[in-house]
Design an enzyme around this catalytic site. Structure first.
Site, PDB file in Angstrom:
ATOM      1  NE  ARG A   1      -7.255 -13.590  18.062  1.00  0.00           N
ATOM      2  CZ  ARG A   1      -7.629 -14.027  16.870  1.00  0.00           C
ATOM      3  NH1 ARG A   1      -7.385 -15.261  16.500  1.00  0.00           N
ATOM      4  NH2 ARG A   1      -8.256 -13.234  16.020  1.00  0.00           N
TER       5      ARG A   1
ATOM      6  CB  ALA B   1      -2.537  -1.103  12.622  1.00  0.00           C
TER       7      ALA B   1
ATOM      8  CG  HIS C   1      23.011   3.852  12.922  1.00  0.00           C
ATOM      9  ND1 HIS C   1      23.808   4.417  11.958  1.00  0.00           N
ATOM     10  CD2 HIS C   1      21.734   4.089  12.533  1.00  0.00           C
ATOM     11  CE1 HIS C   1      23.047   4.984  11.038  1.00  0.00           C
ATOM     12  NE2 HIS C   1      21.784   4.796  11.359  1.00  0.00           N
TER      13      HIS C   1
ATOM     14  CE  LYS D   1      12.925 -10.450  22.000  1.00  0.00           C
ATOM     15  NZ  LYS D   1      14.155  -9.793  21.855  1.00  0.00           N
TER      16      LYS D   1
ATOM     17  CG  ASN E   1      -2.314   0.554   0.867  1.00  0.00           C
ATOM     18  OD1 ASN E   1      -2.405   1.556   0.159  1.00  0.00           O
ATOM     19  ND2 ASN E   1      -3.369  -0.050   1.391  1.00  0.00           N
TER      20      ASN E   1
END
Length: 186
Positions: free
Chosen positions: A182, A159, A116, A165, A86
């Protein structure tokens, strides 16, 4: 080893590296191409042609990238089939971004493969780790995926999440930092 190979391997790339002008030239090329692309109307087909030139391989006609689109390099992005990106997304791909088939990427998503050093004397230099988005994943609006992350098959990133991770397959993650909310039930 070529500086681009060293970059892909995660080596700290110093601004004073004798080969750094090659990286700088590639960055300027990406800014020029995306600047021109984002400054006027282009059909999805025209956008695919220009972005194919930027990344160095043909983007499948089933894939759509909405404008504006931003990248600081562009040459290490790989897009599968039936991918939808998008508007307003940013791909910092010096570490490599692989987006597999049937992935949905919401508006204003950032995929950041660069980081960095924590050492203040080296902080202006950059090292990179790849991002992989597996098949059928959905990355929600405004999410940020950080260096070295793999988003598993069928996973959903909520969102606004900041993902630092790996995301297990068939899960929904959200929050800052993102955590598993979940499993997805079929």
């Amino acid at each position: 080893m070529d500086i681009f190979e060293r970059m892909r391997e995660g080596e700290l790339i110093r601004l004073d590296d004798p080969d750094y002008p090659k990286v700088y030239a590639a960055i300027m090329r990406a800014f020029k191409i995306t600047g021109e692309l984002n400054s006027s109307y282009h059909t999805p087909d025209e956008t695919r042609v220009v972005l194919s030139e930027l990344i160095g391989e043909k983007i499948d006609e089933s894939t759509t990238v909405m404008l504006p689109f931003y990248t600081d390099f562009g040459q290490f992005t790989r897009l599968g089939k039936n991918v939808f990106v998008n508007f307003g997304c940013g791909f910092m791909d010096r570490g490599g971004i692989t987006i597999e088939d049937n992935v949905l990427i919401g508006p204003r998503v950032n995929l950041i493969t660069e980081n960095h050093s924590e050492n203040p004397q080296l902080r202006q230099n950059v090292y990179s780790k790849p991002i992989v988005i597996k098949r059928y994943a959905w990355i929600g609006a405004g999410a940020t995926i950080l260096p070295g992350v793999t988003v598993g098959e069928n996973a959903i990133v909520a969102a606004g999440a900041v993902v630092s991770k790996d995301v297990p397959p068939n899960t929904i993650v959200g929050g800052v930092p993102a955590k598993v909310i979940r499993e997805i039930e079929y």
